[in-house]
Scaffold this active site. Structure first.
Site, PDB file in Angstrom:
ATOM      1  N   ARG A   1       0.945 -10.484   8.234  1.00  0.00           N
ATOM      2  CA  ARG A   1       1.650 -10.590   6.944  1.00  0.00           C
ATOM      3  C   ARG A   1       3.001 -11.224   7.202  1.00  0.00           C
ATOM      4  O   ARG A   1       3.975 -10.549   7.491  1.00  0.00           O
ATOM      5  CB  ARG A   1       1.816  -9.202   6.336  1.00  0.00           C
TER       6      ARG A   1
ATOM      7  N   LYS B   1       8.863  -3.766   2.558  1.00  0.00           N
ATOM      8  CA  LYS B   1       8.436  -4.700   1.502  1.00  0.00           C
ATOM      9  C   LYS B   1       9.599  -4.828   0.538  1.00  0.00           C
ATOM     10  O   LYS B   1       9.997  -3.862  -0.113  1.00  0.00           O
ATOM     11  CB  LYS B   1       7.213  -4.149   0.793  1.00  0.00           C
TER      12      LYS B   1
ATOM     13  N   SER C   1      -4.486  -4.849  -3.111  1.00  0.00           N
ATOM     14  CA  SER C   1      -3.467  -3.822  -3.404  1.00  0.00           C
ATOM     15  C   SER C   1      -3.614  -3.415  -4.857  1.00  0.00           C
ATOM     16  O   SER C   1      -3.700  -4.287  -5.723  1.00  0.00           O
ATOM     17  CB  SER C   1      -2.050  -4.396  -3.271  1.00  0.00           C
TER      18      SER C   1
HETATM   19  N1  LIG Z   1      -0.051  -6.471   2.604  1.00  0.00           N
HETATM   20  C1  LIG Z   1      -0.548  -5.292   2.124  1.00  0.00           C
HETATM   21  N2  LIG Z   1      -1.577  -4.676   2.771  1.00  0.00           N
HETATM   22  C2  LIG Z   1      -2.052  -3.512   2.279  1.00  0.00           C
HETATM   23  C3  LIG Z   1      -3.187  -2.827   3.006  1.00  0.00           C
HETATM   24  F1  LIG Z   1      -4.072  -2.341   2.125  1.00  0.00           F
HETATM   25  F2  LIG Z   1      -3.805  -3.688   3.819  1.00  0.00           F
HETATM   26  F3  LIG Z   1      -2.704  -1.819   3.726  1.00  0.00           F
HETATM   27  N3  LIG Z   1      -1.580  -2.926   1.162  1.00  0.00           N
HETATM   28  C4  LIG Z   1      -0.561  -3.529   0.495  1.00  0.00           C
HETATM   29  C5  LIG Z   1      -0.017  -4.716   0.954  1.00  0.00           C
HETATM   30  C6  LIG Z   1       1.110  -5.372   0.184  1.00  0.00           C
HETATM   31  O1  LIG Z   1       0.892  -6.732   0.205  1.00  0.00           O
HETATM   32  P1  LIG Z   1       2.082  -7.717  -0.203  1.00  0.00           P
HETATM   33  O2  LIG Z   1       1.555  -9.104  -0.122  1.00  0.00           O
HETATM   34  O3  LIG Z   1       3.307  -7.384   0.516  1.00  0.00           O
HETATM   35  O4  LIG Z   1       2.376  -7.317  -1.675  1.00  0.00           O
HETATM   36  P2  LIG Z   1       1.499  -7.484  -2.927  1.00  0.00           P
HETATM   37  O5  LIG Z   1       0.522  -6.357  -2.868  1.00  0.00           O
HETATM   38  O6  LIG Z   1       2.523  -7.354  -4.004  1.00  0.00           O
HETATM   39  O7  LIG Z   1       0.864  -8.838  -2.823  1.00  0.00           O
END
Ligand SMILES: Nc1nc(C(F)(F)F)ncc1COP(=O)(O)OP(=O)(O)O
Ligand SMILES: [Mg+2]
Length: 220
Positions: free
Chosen positions: A45, A145, A116
């Site tokens: 990420r 985040k 998510s």
């Molecule tokens: N990357 C993530 N992985 C998970 C997981 F389930 F893998 F643990 N849950 C939540 C996120 C959050 O992803 P992000 O791209 O920061 O925010 P958004 O959800 O707003 O796109």
């Protein structure tokens, strides 16, 4: 073929997420320690202040993917579907602001798809559109985040389980070895962490503690 729910639940146990801007050391060193400590799934990420872009991001992604492949840890890419396809990653994770799950499912075929969700409606819609697992959080307060919502606790996880939903679920947001059991007791199949491992004095020790916490019997 699509990952089975049983296999997805095993993979979600200790789900490490990392980008180069989440750690002080070389990300590859941190990930090698996390793998030694027993992570079951990895997500790249590369997001937020100081995140790599372009060729540097691709190069790091490839190096991490190779490390994961050496240890048979599936490699998931967050948000960047094109990068995931270019690398033939094992799957992608998307949020509510990314492309709709059904559109992503069409693009990635049988690869793992994580979504998510923050509400019951989003959870049911993600499943309908082909999600293999749901990411629910932030469970506890997070500083990682930058645009995170308020800590929501385990309410939604419990509600979905009370609905009789058996879809694989991973909790995320401020999870540490000390509070991981609460997330599992609520009905999550695993925990997802960044800081608890990426900024730990000993990433391998912290991973081992998380591994033990998620495999221990529920308290009480
Ligand atoms: N990357 C993530 N992985 C998970 C997981 F389930 F893998 F643990 N849950 C939540 C996120 C959050 O992803 P992000 O791209 O920061 O925010 P958004 O959800 O707003 O796109
Ligand atoms: Mg996203």
């Amino acid at each position: 073929m699509r990952v089975t729910a049983a296999r997805m639940r095993e993979l979600l146990k200790v789900y490490f997420i990392l980008g180069s801007n989440n750690c002080r050391k070389n990300p590859l060193e941190v990930i090698a320690e996390a793998i030694e400590g027993g992570i079951t799934l990895f997500q790249y990420r590369e997001k937020g202040s100081g995140a790599l872009v372009g060729e540097e991001k691709v190069k790091l992604a490839r190096a991490i993917q190779e490390l994961c492949q050496q240890h048979r840890i599936p490699f998931i890419v967050n948000d960047d579907i094109e990068l995931a396809l270019a690398l033939n990653a094992d799957g992608v994770h998307i949020g509510q602001e990314d492309a709709p799950a059904a559109v992503v499912r069409e693009k990635i075929g049988d690869k793992i798809l994580g979504v998510s969700v923050h509400t019951r409606e989003q959870a049911y819609e993600a499943i309908r559109q082909g999600a293999d697992y749901l990411g629910i959080g932030p469970i506890f307060a997070t500083t990682t985040k930058e645009d995170a919502k308020e800590a929501a606790g385990t309410t939604l996880i419990k509600a979905l389980r009370e609905d009789g939903l058996t879809v694989p679920i991973v909790g995320i947001g401020g999870i540490t070895p000390d509070n991981a059991r609460v997330v599992m007791a609520a009905g999550a199949d695993g925990v997802s962490v960044i800081t608890a491992i990426s900024l730990a004095d000993s990433p391998v020790q912290s991973t081992r503690k998380l591994y033990q916490a998620v495999h221990s019997q529920p308290e009480g």
